[in-house]
Design a protein around this motif. Sequence first.
Motif, PDB file in Angstrom:
ATOM      1  N   LYS A 125       0.849  -1.192   0.000  1.00  0.00           N
ATOM      2  CA  LYS A 125       0.000   0.000   0.000  1.00  0.00           C
ATOM      3  C   LYS A 125       0.883   1.240   0.000  1.00  0.00           C
ATOM      4  O   LYS A 125       1.794   1.364   0.827  1.00  0.00           O
ATOM      5  CB  LYS A 125      -0.885  -0.013   1.244  1.00  0.00           C
ATOM      6  CG  LYS A 125      -1.857   1.129   1.360  1.00  0.00           C
ATOM      7  CD  LYS A 125      -2.683   0.930   2.618  1.00  0.00           C
ATOM      8  CE  LYS A 125      -3.669   2.021   2.860  1.00  0.00           C
ATOM      9  NZ  LYS A 125      -4.440   1.773   4.095  1.00  0.00           N
ATOM     10  N   HIS A 126       0.608   2.156  -0.921  1.00  0.00           N
ATOM     11  CA  HIS A 126       1.398   3.383  -0.961  1.00  0.00           C
ATOM     12  C   HIS A 126       0.888   4.350   0.102  1.00  0.00           C
ATOM     13  O   HIS A 126      -0.319   4.549   0.254  1.00  0.00           O
ATOM     14  CB  HIS A 126       1.345   4.040  -2.346  1.00  0.00           C
ATOM     15  CG  HIS A 126       2.414   5.061  -2.507  1.00  0.00           C
ATOM     16  ND1 HIS A 126       2.246   6.359  -2.112  1.00  0.00           N
ATOM     17  CD2 HIS A 126       3.683   4.949  -2.961  1.00  0.00           C
ATOM     18  CE1 HIS A 126       3.368   7.019  -2.335  1.00  0.00           C
ATOM     19  NE2 HIS A 126       4.260   6.184  -2.854  1.00  0.00           N
ATOM     20  N   GLY A 127       1.810   4.952   0.828  1.00  0.00           N
ATOM     21  CA  GLY A 127       1.459   5.798   1.966  1.00  0.00           C
ATOM     22  C   GLY A 127       0.771   7.104   1.615  1.00  0.00           C
ATOM     23  O   GLY A 127       0.008   7.625   2.420  1.00  0.00           O
ATOM     24  N   ILE A 128       1.027   7.646   0.436  1.00  0.00           N
ATOM     25  CA  ILE A 128       0.402   8.919   0.059  1.00  0.00           C
ATOM     26  C   ILE A 128      -0.936   8.684  -0.630  1.00  0.00           C
ATOM     27  O   ILE A 128      -1.952   9.250  -0.248  1.00  0.00           O
ATOM     28  CB  ILE A 128       1.340   9.738  -0.851  1.00  0.00           C
ATOM     29  CG1 ILE A 128       2.586  10.160  -0.072  1.00  0.00           C
ATOM     30  CG2 ILE A 128       0.604  10.973  -1.413  1.00  0.00           C
ATOM     31  CD1 ILE A 128       3.645  10.827  -0.928  1.00  0.00           C
ATOM     32  N   THR A 129      -0.955   7.823  -1.641  1.00  0.00           N
ATOM     33  CA  THR A 129      -2.170   7.631  -2.439  1.00  0.00           C
ATOM     34  C   THR A 129      -3.122   6.611  -1.839  1.00  0.00           C
ATOM     35  O   THR A 129      -4.284   6.571  -2.217  1.00  0.00           O
ATOM     36  CB  THR A 129      -1.815   7.160  -3.852  1.00  0.00           C
ATOM     37  OG1 THR A 129      -1.220   5.861  -3.777  1.00  0.00           O
ATOM     38  CG2 THR A 129      -0.909   8.141  -4.550  1.00  0.00           C
ATOM     39  N   GLU A 136      -1.603  -0.557 -13.630  1.00  0.00           N
ATOM     40  CA  GLU A 136      -1.731  -0.246 -12.202  1.00  0.00           C
ATOM     41  C   GLU A 136      -0.682   0.772 -11.773  1.00  0.00           C
ATOM     42  O   GLU A 136      -0.986   1.709 -11.029  1.00  0.00           O
ATOM     43  CB  GLU A 136      -1.623  -1.528 -11.367  1.00  0.00           C
ATOM     44  CG  GLU A 136      -2.718  -2.540 -11.630  1.00  0.00           C
ATOM     45  CD  GLU A 136      -4.111  -1.959 -11.467  1.00  0.00           C
ATOM     46  OE1 GLU A 136      -4.391  -1.380 -10.401  1.00  0.00           O
ATOM     47  OE2 GLU A 136      -4.909  -2.075 -12.410  1.00  0.00           O
ATOM     48  N   LEU A 137       0.541   0.614 -12.249  1.00  0.00           N
ATOM     49  CA  LEU A 137       1.609   1.548 -11.919  1.00  0.00           C
ATOM     50  C   LEU A 137       1.311   2.934 -12.485  1.00  0.00           C
ATOM     51  O   LEU A 137       1.506   3.946 -11.800  1.00  0.00           O
ATOM     52  CB  LEU A 137       2.952   1.034 -12.451  1.00  0.00           C
ATOM     53  CG  LEU A 137       4.156   1.911 -12.187  1.00  0.00           C
ATOM     54  CD1 LEU A 137       4.383   2.109 -10.690  1.00  0.00           C
ATOM     55  CD2 LEU A 137       5.396   1.307 -12.848  1.00  0.00           C
ATOM     56  N   GLU A 176       1.074   6.370 -10.352  1.00  0.00           N
ATOM     57  CA  GLU A 176       1.906   7.534 -10.663  1.00  0.00           C
ATOM     58  C   GLU A 176       1.051   8.755 -11.010  1.00  0.00           C
ATOM     59  O   GLU A 176       1.411   9.884 -10.652  1.00  0.00           O
ATOM     60  CB  GLU A 176       2.875   7.196 -11.793  1.00  0.00           C
ATOM     61  CG  GLU A 176       3.954   6.235 -11.325  1.00  0.00           C
ATOM     62  CD  GLU A 176       4.906   5.798 -12.415  1.00  0.00           C
ATOM     63  OE1 GLU A 176       4.453   5.590 -13.562  1.00  0.00           O
ATOM     64  OE2 GLU A 176       6.113   5.670 -12.111  1.00  0.00           O
ATOM     65  N   ALA A 177      -0.081   8.561 -11.658  1.00  0.00           N
ATOM     66  CA  ALA A 177      -0.993   9.678 -11.959  1.00  0.00           C
ATOM     67  C   ALA A 177      -1.534  10.275 -10.663  1.00  0.00           C
ATOM     68  O   ALA A 177      -1.608  11.503 -10.514  1.00  0.00           O
ATOM     69  CB  ALA A 177      -2.133   9.209 -12.857  1.00  0.00           C
ATOM     70  N   ASP A 178      -1.895   9.421  -9.710  1.00  0.00           N
ATOM     71  CA  ASP A 178      -2.375   9.913  -8.414  1.00  0.00           C
ATOM     72  C   ASP A 178      -1.278  10.677  -7.674  1.00  0.00           C
ATOM     73  O   ASP A 178      -1.532  11.696  -7.038  1.00  0.00           O
ATOM     74  CB  ASP A 178      -2.878   8.758  -7.546  1.00  0.00           C
ATOM     75  CG  ASP A 178      -4.183   8.158  -8.051  1.00  0.00           C
ATOM     76  OD1 ASP A 178      -4.873   8.822  -8.864  1.00  0.00           O
ATOM     77  OD2 ASP A 178      -4.501   7.024  -7.646  1.00  0.00           O
ATOM     78  N   LEU A 179      -0.041  10.193  -7.769  1.00  0.00           N
ATOM     79  CA  LEU A 179       1.072  10.893  -7.125  1.00  0.00           C
ATOM     80  C   LEU A 179       1.314  12.258  -7.761  1.00  0.00           C
ATOM     81  O   LEU A 179       1.583  13.238  -7.053  1.00  0.00           O
ATOM     82  CB  LEU A 179       2.352  10.045  -7.211  1.00  0.00           C
ATOM     83  CG  LEU A 179       2.439   8.892  -6.221  1.00  0.00           C
ATOM     84  CD1 LEU A 179       3.604   7.977  -6.582  1.00  0.00           C
ATOM     85  CD2 LEU A 179       2.566   9.410  -4.804  1.00  0.00           C
ATOM     86  N   ASN A 229       1.760  16.340  -6.484  1.00  0.00           N
ATOM     87  CA  ASN A 229       3.114  16.843  -6.745  1.00  0.00           C
ATOM     88  C   ASN A 229       4.182  15.937  -6.146  1.00  0.00           C
ATOM     89  O   ASN A 229       5.179  16.405  -5.593  1.00  0.00           O
ATOM     90  CB  ASN A 229       3.295  18.281  -6.242  1.00  0.00           C
ATOM     91  CG  ASN A 229       2.437  19.247  -7.018  1.00  0.00           C
ATOM     92  OD1 ASN A 229       2.328  19.139  -8.243  1.00  0.00           O
ATOM     93  ND2 ASN A 229       1.803  20.170  -6.329  1.00  0.00           N
ATOM     94  N   GLU A 230       3.968  14.641  -6.242  1.00  0.00           N
ATOM     95  CA  GLU A 230       4.902  13.643  -5.733  1.00  0.00           C
ATOM     96  C   GLU A 230       5.244  12.661  -6.840  1.00  0.00           C
ATOM     97  O   GLU A 230       4.588  12.620  -7.875  1.00  0.00           O
ATOM     98  CB  GLU A 230       4.289  12.882  -4.550  1.00  0.00           C
ATOM     99  CG  GLU A 230       3.996  13.731  -3.338  1.00  0.00           C
ATOM    100  CD  GLU A 230       5.251  14.194  -2.613  1.00  0.00           C
ATOM    101  OE1 GLU A 230       6.327  13.621  -2.841  1.00  0.00           O
ATOM    102  OE2 GLU A 230       5.141  15.120  -1.798  1.00  0.00           O
ATOM    103  N   THR A 231       6.278  11.853  -6.609  1.00  0.00           N
ATOM    104  CA  THR A 231       6.674  10.780  -7.512  1.00  0.00           C
ATOM    105  C   THR A 231       7.116   9.582  -6.681  1.00  0.00           C
ATOM    106  O   THR A 231       7.195   9.671  -5.458  1.00  0.00           O
ATOM    107  CB  THR A 231       7.847  11.193  -8.435  1.00  0.00           C
ATOM    108  OG1 THR A 231       9.025  11.301  -7.636  1.00  0.00           O
ATOM    109  CG2 THR A 231       7.569  12.502  -9.155  1.00  0.00           C
ATOM    110  N   LEU A 232       7.419   8.504  -7.363  1.00  0.00           N
ATOM    111  CA  LEU A 232       7.974   7.342  -6.675  1.00  0.00           C
ATOM    112  C   LEU A 232       9.457   7.508  -6.404  1.00  0.00           C
ATOM    113  O   LEU A 232      10.042   6.727  -5.661  1.00  0.00           O
ATOM    114  CB  LEU A 232       7.775   6.075  -7.519  1.00  0.00           C
ATOM    115  CG  LEU A 232       6.365   5.500  -7.547  1.00  0.00           C
ATOM    116  CD1 LEU A 232       6.309   4.312  -8.502  1.00  0.00           C
ATOM    117  CD2 LEU A 232       5.911   5.078  -6.162  1.00  0.00           C
ATOM    118  N   GLU A 233      10.060   8.502  -7.002  1.00  0.00           N
ATOM    119  CA  GLU A 233      11.493   8.713  -6.830  1.00  0.00           C
ATOM    120  C   GLU A 233      11.782   9.198  -5.421  1.00  0.00           C
ATOM    121  O   GLU A 233      11.105  10.084  -4.899  1.00  0.00           O
ATOM    122  CB  GLU A 233      12.018   9.722  -7.840  1.00  0.00           C
ATOM    123  CG  GLU A 233      11.729   9.347  -9.277  1.00  0.00           C
ATOM    124  CD  GLU A 233      12.203   7.955  -9.660  1.00  0.00           C
ATOM    125  OE1 GLU A 233      13.310   7.559  -9.262  1.00  0.00           O
ATOM    126  OE2 GLU A 233      11.447   7.262 -10.349  1.00  0.00           O
TER     127      GLU A 233
END
Length: 91
Positions: free
Chosen positions: A33-37, A66-67, A71-74, A78-82
């Motif tokens: 589960k991603h913490g931001i989205t 899915e990825l 990434e669109a939600d991030l 104004n966030e990324t997976l980086e």
Amino acid sequence: MNPIWKPLEEKLGPDRCVGFMYMGRVNGVHQYKHGITRTYINLDDQGNCYVWNQTLGFVNADFEVELSGLEADLRKCNETLEFPTMKITSL
């Protein structure tokens, strides 16, 4: 519960997994589960991707789709997976 990061790390690389939490394993599928989205990426040990269907349970899904959604939600936040690199400056 011991988190198993290998499937996600093999898909994204270890540096891009920092924002995820390991939520557990259900029917052989690891839930990340991603913490931001709050978006889930569900992978089995071989890296096959799944989404949860209320009626059918886990069904096969396209990892790239899915990825892209994650990434669109991030981007909306104004966030990324980086993982941000820190710049060290002298005083």
